[in-house]
Design a protein around this motif. Structure first.
Motif, mmCIF file in Angstrom:
data_model
loop_
_atom_site.group_PDB
_atom_site.id
_atom_site.type_symbol
_atom_site.label_atom_id
_atom_site.label_comp_id
_atom_site.label_asym_id
_atom_site.label_seq_id
_atom_site.Cartn_x
_atom_site.Cartn_y
_atom_site.Cartn_z
ATOM 1 N N GLU A 10 36.360 35.900 -37.789
ATOM 2 C CA GLU A 10 37.023 36.577 -36.823
ATOM 3 C C GLU A 10 36.201 37.198 -35.809
ATOM 4 N N TYR A 11 36.187 37.127 -34.439
ATOM 5 C CA TYR A 11 35.278 37.434 -33.555
ATOM 6 C C TYR A 11 35.984 38.336 -32.591
ATOM 7 N N ARG A 12 35.161 39.314 -32.129
ATOM 8 C CA ARG A 12 35.748 40.284 -31.041
ATOM 9 C C ARG A 12 34.758 40.610 -30.203
ATOM 10 N N VAL A 13 34.873 40.775 -29.075
ATOM 11 C CA VAL A 13 33.954 41.079 -28.042
ATOM 12 C C VAL A 13 34.542 42.492 -26.845
ATOM 13 N N ARG A 14 33.695 43.529 -26.960
ATOM 14 C CA ARG A 14 34.095 44.747 -26.130
ATOM 15 C C ARG A 14 33.107 44.885 -25.119
ATOM 16 N N ARG A 15 33.602 45.649 -24.104
ATOM 17 C CA ARG A 15 32.729 46.061 -23.122
ATOM 18 C C ARG A 15 32.043 47.380 -23.423
ATOM 19 N N LYS A 16 30.805 47.454 -23.639
ATOM 20 C CA LYS A 16 30.277 48.829 -24.030
ATOM 21 C C LYS A 16 30.491 50.101 -23.495
ATOM 22 N N SER A 17 30.733 49.944 -22.129
ATOM 23 C CA SER A 17 30.854 51.056 -21.308
ATOM 24 C C SER A 17 32.277 51.901 -21.608
ATOM 25 N N ASP A 18 33.257 50.865 -21.822
ATOM 26 C CA ASP A 18 34.857 51.429 -22.170
ATOM 27 C C ASP A 18 35.195 51.186 -23.306
ATOM 28 N N THR A 48 38.355 45.851 -25.453
ATOM 29 C CA THR A 48 38.384 44.318 -25.911
ATOM 30 C C THR A 48 38.599 43.317 -24.977
ATOM 31 N N LEU A 49 37.712 42.467 -24.880
ATOM 32 C CA LEU A 49 37.799 41.447 -23.681
ATOM 33 C C LEU A 49 38.371 40.341 -24.170
ATOM 34 N N ALA A 50 37.863 39.727 -25.257
ATOM 35 C CA ALA A 50 38.467 38.550 -26.021
ATOM 36 C C ALA A 50 38.336 38.628 -27.368
ATOM 37 N N ASP A 51 38.909 37.927 -28.320
ATOM 38 C CA ASP A 51 38.876 37.679 -29.671
ATOM 39 C C ASP A 51 39.433 36.556 -30.079
ATOM 40 N N GLY A 52 39.035 36.090 -31.239
ATOM 41 C CA GLY A 52 39.665 34.816 -31.907
ATOM 42 C C GLY A 52 38.934 34.594 -33.092
ATOM 43 N N THR A 53 38.947 33.216 -33.371
ATOM 44 C CA THR A 53 38.251 32.779 -34.649
ATOM 45 C C THR A 53 37.598 31.446 -34.436
ATOM 46 N N VAL A 54 36.586 31.333 -35.421
ATOM 47 C CA VAL A 54 35.903 30.005 -35.514
ATOM 48 C C VAL A 54 35.820 29.846 -36.861
ATOM 49 N N THR A 55 36.306 28.531 -37.162
ATOM 50 C CA THR A 55 36.206 28.011 -38.765
ATOM 51 C C THR A 55 35.043 27.009 -38.887
ATOM 52 N N GLN A 56 34.155 27.074 -39.714
ATOM 53 C CA GLN A 56 33.364 26.165 -40.162
ATOM 54 C C GLN A 56 33.634 25.677 -41.711
ATOM 55 N N VAL A 57 33.015 24.371 -41.765
ATOM 56 C CA VAL A 57 33.089 23.766 -43.070
ATOM 57 C C VAL A 57 31.485 23.513 -43.422
ATOM 58 N N ALA A 58 31.366 23.828 -44.783
ATOM 59 C CA ALA A 58 29.919 23.521 -45.296
ATOM 60 C C ALA A 58 29.770 21.923 -45.711
ATOM 61 N N GLU A 74 38.864 29.140 -31.610
ATOM 62 C CA GLU A 74 39.738 29.877 -30.345
ATOM 63 C C GLU A 74 39.609 31.038 -30.075
ATOM 64 N N LEU A 75 39.872 31.287 -28.742
ATOM 65 C CA LEU A 75 39.764 32.477 -28.268
ATOM 66 C C LEU A 75 41.143 32.934 -27.367
ATOM 67 N N ASN A 76 41.311 34.454 -27.355
ATOM 68 C CA ASN A 76 42.344 34.960 -26.704
ATOM 69 C C ASN A 76 41.619 35.839 -25.615
ATOM 70 N N TYR A 77 41.884 35.779 -24.318
ATOM 71 C CA TYR A 77 41.425 36.618 -23.241
ATOM 72 C C TYR A 77 42.192 37.885 -22.963
ATOM 73 N N ARG A 78 41.606 38.782 -23.149
ATOM 74 C CA ARG A 78 42.472 40.148 -22.884
ATOM 75 C C ARG A 78 42.029 40.831 -21.508
ATOM 76 N N ASP A 79 40.522 40.773 -21.005
ATOM 77 C CA ASP A 79 40.493 41.356 -19.960
ATOM 78 C C ASP A 79 39.114 40.778 -19.589
ATOM 79 N N ALA A 80 38.605 41.232 -18.247
ATOM 80 C CA ALA A 80 37.617 40.309 -17.576
ATOM 81 C C ALA A 80 36.128 41.042 -17.700
ATOM 82 N N ALA A 81 35.130 40.384 -17.886
ATOM 83 C CA ALA A 81 33.751 40.991 -17.971
ATOM 84 C C ALA A 81 33.212 40.538 -16.472
#
Length: 156
Positions: free
Chosen positions: A104-112, A115-125, A74-81
């Motif tokens: 839990e994942y988060r991506v940020r723009r380095k210059s400012d 947060t551009l997007a955040d979300g989760t990914v679930t994996q099973v062994a 899942e991803l939530n979009y917060r702002d555009a890159a």
């Protein structure tokens, strides 16, 4: 000797910056912003880099007779890159169950630092040969806990 607190105010493990990338032209759409589907690729690369950071790569998993399968993302979009932006991709293991790992994942723009997007990914062994779910190996649990200063359990 000082101890390092790798937890946030709620006692959860902190996000770890594990992967930086510069937005390529091919990752943008006609509007000049990163196409939304590319963030799943960024998320996946961040998980792969996380495994390398904890010294437990996919190759080591396979050598130990297991692998992981994504069962939810899942991803939530917060702002555009945009083209040329440098992105800081961060990750933490939020929960680890008997056979599941939720990142839990988060991506940020380095210059400012936005947060551009955040979300989760679930994996099973799963067992490498049977592809049936198995318990996440203790060595992997220990590597995650050592890297991020602890981990939460999804089930007893």
């Amino acid at each position: 000797m000082d101890t390092v607190d790798n937890t946030d105010d709620a006692g959860e493990p902190d996000f770890q910056p594990v992967f930086e990338n510069r937005v390529r032209f091919a990752e943008t759409d006609q509007q000049g912003i990163v196409f939304y589907g590319e963030y799943f690729t960024f998320q996946d690369e961040t998980v792969s880099q996380f495994f390398r950071e904890i010294d437990y790569s996919y190759e080591e998993m396979e050598a130990d007779g297991w692998q992981v399968h994504v069962v939810n993302a899942e991803l939530n979009y917060r702002d555009a890159a945009e083209f040329g932006d440098v992105l800081v991709n961060e990750l933490r293991v939020a929960e680890m169950g008997t056979a599941s790992i939720t990142f839990e994942y988060r991506v940020r723009r380095k210059s400012d630092d936005r947060t551009l997007a955040d979300g989760t990914v679930t994996q099973v062994a799963v067992d490498l040969e049977t592809e049936e779910p198995i318990a996440v190996p203790d060595a992997f649990r220990e590597a995650v806990a050592a890297f991020q200063g602890g981990l939460a359990s999804a089930d007893p």
